[in-house]
Design a protein around this motif. Structure first.
Motif, PDB file in Angstrom:
ATOM      1  N   ARG A  76       0.850  -1.187   0.000  1.00  0.00           N
ATOM      2  CA  ARG A  76       0.000   0.000   0.000  1.00  0.00           C
ATOM      3  C   ARG A  76       0.887   1.238   0.000  1.00  0.00           C
ATOM      4  N   PRO A  77       0.348   2.383  -0.388  1.00  0.00           N
ATOM      5  CA  PRO A  77       1.156   3.605  -0.402  1.00  0.00           C
ATOM      6  C   PRO A  77       1.755   3.947   0.970  1.00  0.00           C
ATOM      7  N   ASP A  78       1.059   3.559   2.041  1.00  0.00           N
ATOM      8  CA  ASP A  78       1.565   3.878   3.384  1.00  0.00           C
ATOM      9  C   ASP A  78       2.350   2.730   4.008  1.00  0.00           C
ATOM     10  N   GLY A  79       2.711   1.717   3.233  1.00  0.00           N
ATOM     11  CA  GLY A  79       3.537   0.618   3.735  1.00  0.00           C
ATOM     12  C   GLY A  79       2.887  -0.742   3.540  1.00  0.00           C
ATOM     13  N   LEU A  80       3.610  -1.771   3.974  1.00  0.00           N
ATOM     14  CA  LEU A  80       3.119  -3.139   3.850  1.00  0.00           C
ATOM     15  C   LEU A  80       2.044  -3.424   4.886  1.00  0.00           C
ATOM     16  N   ARG A  81       1.089  -4.259   4.497  1.00  0.00           N
ATOM     17  CA  ARG A  81       0.064  -4.754   5.412  1.00  0.00           C
ATOM     18  C   ARG A  81      -0.034  -6.262   5.188  1.00  0.00           C
ATOM     19  N   PHE A  82      -0.286  -6.993   6.252  1.00  0.00           N
ATOM     20  CA  PHE A  82      -0.406  -8.445   6.182  1.00  0.00           C
ATOM     21  C   PHE A  82      -1.826  -8.863   6.513  1.00  0.00           C
ATOM     22  N   VAL A  83      -2.325  -9.854   5.793  1.00  0.00           N
ATOM     23  CA  VAL A  83      -3.669 -10.391   6.003  1.00  0.00           C
ATOM     24  C   VAL A  83      -3.571 -11.905   5.990  1.00  0.00           C
ATOM     25  N   LEU A  84      -4.218 -12.540   6.959  1.00  0.00           N
ATOM     26  CA  LEU A  84      -4.320 -13.998   6.979  1.00  0.00           C
ATOM     27  C   LEU A  84      -5.732 -14.403   6.582  1.00  0.00           C
ATOM     28  N   TYR A  85      -5.816 -15.440   5.773  1.00  0.00           N
ATOM     29  CA  TYR A  85      -7.096 -16.042   5.402  1.00  0.00           C
ATOM     30  C   TYR A  85      -7.108 -17.445   5.972  1.00  0.00           C
ATOM     31  N   GLY A  86      -8.224 -17.835   6.538  1.00  0.00           N
ATOM     32  CA  GLY A  86      -8.365 -19.186   7.048  1.00  0.00           C
ATOM     33  C   GLY A  86      -9.654 -19.783   6.527  1.00  0.00           C
ATOM     34  N   GLN A  87      -9.596 -21.039   6.163  1.00  0.00           N
ATOM     35  CA  GLN A  87     -10.806 -21.721   5.729  1.00  0.00           C
ATOM     36  C   GLN A  87     -11.040 -22.897   6.655  1.00  0.00           C
ATOM     37  N   GLY A  88     -12.165 -22.844   7.344  1.00  0.00           N
ATOM     38  CA  GLY A  88     -12.585 -23.938   8.209  1.00  0.00           C
ATOM     39  C   GLY A  88     -13.603 -24.779   7.481  1.00  0.00           C
ATOM     40  N   THR A  89     -14.491 -25.361   8.237  1.00  0.00           N
ATOM     41  CA  THR A  89     -15.476 -26.258   7.639  1.00  0.00           C
ATOM     42  C   THR A  89     -16.693 -25.526   7.102  1.00  0.00           C
ATOM     43  N   THR A  90     -16.908 -24.284   7.549  1.00  0.00           N
ATOM     44  CA  THR A  90     -18.123 -23.584   7.109  1.00  0.00           C
ATOM     45  C   THR A  90     -17.850 -22.359   6.248  1.00  0.00           C
ATOM     46  N   GLY A  91     -16.609 -22.056   5.968  1.00  0.00           N
ATOM     47  CA  GLY A  91     -16.343 -20.916   5.110  1.00  0.00           C
ATOM     48  C   GLY A  91     -14.990 -20.282   5.371  1.00  0.00           C
ATOM     49  N   VAL A  92     -14.762 -19.188   4.674  1.00  0.00           N
ATOM     50  CA  VAL A  92     -13.481 -18.480   4.744  1.00  0.00           C
ATOM     51  C   VAL A  92     -13.604 -17.293   5.690  1.00  0.00           C
ATOM     52  N   VAL A  93     -12.574 -17.110   6.510  1.00  0.00           N
ATOM     53  CA  VAL A  93     -12.493 -15.934   7.375  1.00  0.00           C
ATOM     54  C   VAL A  93     -11.247 -15.150   6.981  1.00  0.00           C
ATOM     55  N   ARG A  94     -11.275 -13.854   7.256  1.00  0.00           N
ATOM     56  CA  ARG A  94     -10.157 -12.976   6.895  1.00  0.00           C
ATOM     57  C   ARG A  94      -9.890 -12.041   8.057  1.00  0.00           C
ATOM     58  N   THR A  95      -8.607 -11.836   8.335  1.00  0.00           N
ATOM     59  CA  THR A  95      -8.246 -10.886   9.384  1.00  0.00           C
ATOM     60  C   THR A  95      -8.297  -9.470   8.836  1.00  0.00           C
ATOM     61  N   ARG A  96      -8.273  -8.521   9.732  1.00  0.00           N
ATOM     62  CA  ARG A  96      -8.080  -7.140   9.286  1.00  0.00           C
ATOM     63  C   ARG A  96      -6.618  -6.997   8.891  1.00  0.00           C
ATOM     64  N   GLU A  97      -6.250  -5.893   8.295  1.00  0.00           N
ATOM     65  CA  GLU A  97      -4.857  -5.682   7.880  1.00  0.00           C
ATOM     66  C   GLU A  97      -3.999  -5.348   9.099  1.00  0.00           C
ATOM     67  N   HIS A  98      -2.818  -5.946   9.152  1.00  0.00           N
ATOM     68  CA  HIS A  98      -1.862  -5.692  10.236  1.00  0.00           C
ATOM     69  C   HIS A  98      -0.563  -5.169   9.634  1.00  0.00           C
ATOM     70  N   ARG A  99       0.114  -4.344  10.375  1.00  0.00           N
ATOM     71  CA  ARG A  99       1.365  -3.747   9.891  1.00  0.00           C
ATOM     72  C   ARG A  99       2.547  -4.707   9.904  1.00  0.00           C
ATOM     73  N   ARG A 100       2.452  -5.768  10.719  1.00  0.00           N
ATOM     74  CA  ARG A 100       3.567  -6.726  10.764  1.00  0.00           C
ATOM     75  C   ARG A 100       3.056  -8.126  11.055  1.00  0.00           C
TER      76      ARG A 100
END
Length: 89
Positions: free
Chosen positions: A40-64
């Motif tokens: 992103r213009p203001d730096g890197l952001r990290f996002v984790l995606y997880g898929q369990g048995t009922t669907g996909v979840v996503r974290t908010r963006e984190h700086r590290r």
């Protein structure tokens, strides 16, 4: 905005040893976890995606990578794991 994959080993190396246990448990129970870094213009952001048995979840963006990012994912993913896995399994 460009996204690049981040190896899960890199995520695990950013954690204290005892904090990786929850993530490893989720993987043993069949969850799928992926990580991306967003340029992103203001730096890197990290996002984790997880898929369990009922669907996909996503974290908010984190700086590290680290404990906050994994805790965010586990808070969203754990309910799916508990709902479909017997105790002790």
């Amino acid at each position: 905005m460009r996204e690049d994959p981040v190896p899960l080993s890199e995520v695990l190396m950013a954690l204290p040893v005892h904090e990786g246990a929850g993530l490893m448990r989720a993987l043993r129970l069949g969850a799928t976890v992926t990580c991306v870094q967003r340029h992103r213009p203001d730096g890197l952001r990290f996002v984790l995606y997880g898929q369990g048995t009922t669907g996909v979840v996503r974290t908010r963006e984190h700086r590290r990578l680290g404990s906050d990012l994994v805790a965010d994912l586990m808070a969203r993913l754990e309910p799916q794991l508990h709902r479909h896995c017997p105790p002790g399994g």
